[in-house]
Every structure is written in structure tokens, then in C-alpha cells.
Design an enzyme around this catalytic site. Structure first.
Site, PDB file in Angstrom:
ATOM      1  N   PHE A 116       0.805  -1.220   0.000  1.00 48.66           N
ATOM      2  CA  PHE A 116       0.000   0.000   0.000  1.00 48.66           C
ATOM      3  C   PHE A 116       0.841   1.276   0.000  1.00 48.66           C
ATOM      4  CE2 PHE A 116       0.413  -1.483   4.421  1.00 48.66           C
ATOM      5  CZ  PHE A 116       0.960  -0.360   5.045  1.00 48.66           C
ATOM      6  N   ARG A 161      -9.693   8.054  15.137  1.00 48.49           N
ATOM      7  CA  ARG A 161      -9.705   7.168  13.970  1.00 48.49           C
ATOM      8  C   ARG A 161     -10.966   6.309  13.931  1.00 48.49           C
ATOM      9  NH1 ARG A 161      -3.367   5.212  14.151  1.00 48.49           N
ATOM     10  NH2 ARG A 161      -2.528   6.815  12.750  1.00 48.49           N
ATOM     11  N   ARG A 205      -1.602   8.794  21.182  1.00 55.01           N
ATOM     12  CA  ARG A 205      -1.923   7.539  20.475  1.00 55.01           C
ATOM     13  C   ARG A 205      -3.253   6.973  20.961  1.00 55.01           C
ATOM     14  NH1 ARG A 205       0.965   5.620  15.853  1.00 55.01           N
ATOM     15  NH2 ARG A 205       0.477   3.497  16.461  1.00 55.01           N
ATOM     16  N   HIS A 222      -2.041  11.297  11.848  1.00 58.15           N
ATOM     17  CA  HIS A 222      -0.811  10.590  12.197  1.00 58.15           C
ATOM     18  C   HIS A 222      -0.433  11.000  13.612  1.00 58.15           C
ATOM     19  CE1 HIS A 222       3.329   9.167  12.159  1.00 58.15           C
ATOM     20  NE2 HIS A 222       3.633  10.330  12.715  1.00 58.15           N
TER      21      HIS A 222
HETATM   22  P1  IDP Z   1       0.357   4.437  12.526  1.00 57.51           P
HETATM   23  O1  IDP Z   1      -0.118   5.561  11.623  1.00 57.51           O
HETATM   24  O2  IDP Z   1      -0.737   3.958  13.441  1.00 57.51           O
HETATM   25  O3  IDP Z   1       1.645   4.743  13.266  1.00 57.51           O
HETATM   26  P2  IDP Z   1       1.904   2.887  10.605  1.00 57.51           P
HETATM   27  O4  IDP Z   1       2.152   1.416  10.662  1.00 57.51           O
HETATM   28  O5  IDP Z   1       3.048   3.813  10.893  1.00 57.51           O
HETATM   29  O6  IDP Z   1       0.658   3.189  11.569  1.00 57.51           O
HETATM   30  O7  IDP Z   1       1.316   3.181   9.172  1.00 57.51           O
HETATM   31  C1  IDP Z   1       1.265   4.480   8.623  1.00 57.51           C
HETATM   32  C2  IDP Z   1      -0.034   4.656   7.861  1.00 57.51           C
HETATM   33  O8  IDP Z   1      -0.118   3.707   6.772  1.00 57.51           O
HETATM   34  C3  IDP Z   1      -1.310   4.375   8.676  1.00 57.51           C
HETATM   35  O9  IDP Z   1      -1.705   5.475   9.462  1.00 57.51           O
HETATM   36  C4  IDP Z   1      -2.309   4.011   7.600  1.00 57.51           C
HETATM   37  O10 IDP Z   1      -2.814   5.166   6.944  1.00 57.51           O
HETATM   38  C5  IDP Z   1      -1.449   3.220   6.616  1.00 57.51           C
HETATM   39  N1  IDP Z   1      -1.434   1.772   6.901  1.00 57.51           N
HETATM   40  C6  IDP Z   1      -0.668   1.137   7.826  1.00 57.51           C
HETATM   41  N2  IDP Z   1      -0.856  -0.194   7.818  1.00 57.51           N
HETATM   42  C7  IDP Z   1      -1.762  -0.411   6.841  1.00 57.51           C
HETATM   43  C8  IDP Z   1      -2.356  -1.631   6.326  1.00 57.51           C
HETATM   44  O11 IDP Z   1      -2.089  -2.758   6.780  1.00 57.51           O
HETATM   45  N3  IDP Z   1      -3.242  -1.474   5.311  1.00 57.51           N
HETATM   46  C9  IDP Z   1      -3.556  -0.257   4.787  1.00 57.51           C
HETATM   47  N4  IDP Z   1      -3.021   0.901   5.221  1.00 57.51           N
HETATM   48  C10 IDP Z   1      -2.123   0.831   6.235  1.00 57.51           C
HETATM   49 MG    MG Z   2       3.556   5.076  12.533  1.00 57.88          MG
END
Ligand code: IDP
Ligand code: MG
Length: 168
Positions: A59, A109, A92, A126
Site C-alpha cells: 500500500f 480514527r 496515540r 498521524h
Molecule cells: P500508525 O499511523 O498507526 O503509526 P503505521 O504502521 O506507521 O501506523 O502506518 C502508517 C499509515 O499507513 C497508517 O496510518 C495508515 O494510513 C497506513 N497503513 C498502515 N498499515 C496499513 C495496512 O495494513 N493497510 C492499509 N493501510 C495501512
Molecule cells: Mg507510525
């Protein structure tokens, strides 16, 4: 709990849906201090560096498009630095889980996020995940003079006769 800083980004869907006020109100429950805030357009380099830990994910290209506003016709994001005791964890918790479907319904969220038919989590904000990521991200998104607190060491840099303060 340590006093610490955390980076928050209200993503393009948050601005497009006029959620900025609601999100800031929710974040105010944490009783933290805002020490930096700005509205910017995210370039490709910033997007790639910010999400570098996800570059091998399927993605990733869509995620880069998302943070740059390409999914919403809205190229603004709001970047904020919050500071205080346990700031990273508190934010968070209010933000909720990465997957908006799994996020607590009263989290940001959970309330405002959705999963696109492509599978991308469109999750409105974020929030830094741990102290080392928070430091990396704050230094990436903000220059020292955009933050009203001495967070990290700074040095002076001269470029064609003008001196400016940058992160060490
Ligand atoms: P976070 O934003 O909760 O820290 P991260 O793993 O850093 O999560 O991922 C960054 C962003 O990428 C997420 O906020 C989301 O928009 C997207 N994302 C993360 N994991 C997935 C997934 O498994 N499927 C689709 N989008 C994802
Ligand atoms: Mg992150």
C-alpha cells in the site's frame, strides 16, 4: 511519565472533512501543550522520508499519494507538535488503532476513519509511535525556530551569507 514531544499530522481527509476543530478539541483532553503548528503541502521527498519504514508494503504508493492529498483533491495537512508528560502514549490513545475498523469508536480514527475499497486505512491523523520516531519526525517536519521550546540540540548553518538554525 517522562515529559516528551510528539508529532501529530491532520491528514488531507481531516482537512477535507472540516474535522480540524473536532480533532484539536479531542486532543485537548490530554492536557498537553501545543509547541508548534503549521499548515503545509507535503512534497514527495517529505512523504517518502516520513513513511520510509513502510516502503516495502503493497500500500506504500497509495499511502504516499494519500498524505500528499492525491486521494482527496486537498493538498493541505496540519502538522502539530504537542509536549508534556506521556505525550506520545496519550495522543496515540486518543487517536486510536491504525486500522479504523479496529479502533475504539470514540477515538479519532474510530469516529472519523474508514477503510478504502483498495484496502488503505484512511485514518485522519498521524501520531508518533515512540520517542525515537517522535524525534525523527519532529526534526523532519519542523525547523528549530518553528517550535517554541528547546527540544533537541541545534547548530548554526551558513548558506550564501545567511545564517540559520538547524537540527544538529
Ligand atoms: P500508525 O499511523 O498507526 O503509526 P503505521 O504502521 O506507521 O501506523 O502506518 C502508517 C499509515 O499507513 C497508517 O496510518 C495508515 O494510513 C497506513 N497503513 C498502515 N498499515 C496499513 C495496512 O495494513 N493497510 C492499509 N493501510 C495501512
Ligand atoms: Mg507510525
Amino acid at each position: 511519565m517522562n515529559e516528551e514531544a510528539t508529532l501529530i499530522i491532520i491528514k488531507p481527509d481531516g482537512l477535507k472533512k472540516s474535522l480540524t476543530g473536532n480533532i484539536l478539541t479531542r486532543l485537548s483532553e490530554a492536557k498537553l501543550k501545543i509547541i508548534g503548528a503549521k499548515v503545509i503541502m507535503v512534497g514527495e521527498k517529505l512523504a517518502n522520508t516520513h513513511y520510509r519504514h513502510l516502503k516495502d508494503q503493497s500500500f506504500f504508493p497509495e499511502l504516499i499519494k494519500y498524505i500528499q492529498g492525491g486521494l482527496h483533491g486537498e493538498n493541505r495537512v496540519m502538522a502539530l507538535v504537542y509536549w508534556g508528560r506521556g505525550a506520545i502514549g496519550k495522543v496515540r490513545r486518543i487517536a486510536g488503532a491504525t486500522n479504523p475498523e479496529e479502533a475504539d469508536p470514540i477515538s479519532i480514527r474510530g469516529a472519523y476513519g474508514r477503510i478504502l475499497t483498495t484496502g488503505l486505512y484512511e485514518n485522519v491523523i498521524h501520531a508518533s509511535s515512540d520517542p525515537s520516531e517522535a524525534e525523527r519526525e519532529i526534526k523532519l517536519w519542523f525547523s528549530p525556530d518553528e517550535i517554541v521550546r528547546k527540544l533537541y540540540p541545534v547548530k548554526e548553518e551558513s548558506v550564501s551569507g545567511t545564517t540559520r538554525r538547524v537540527w544538529q
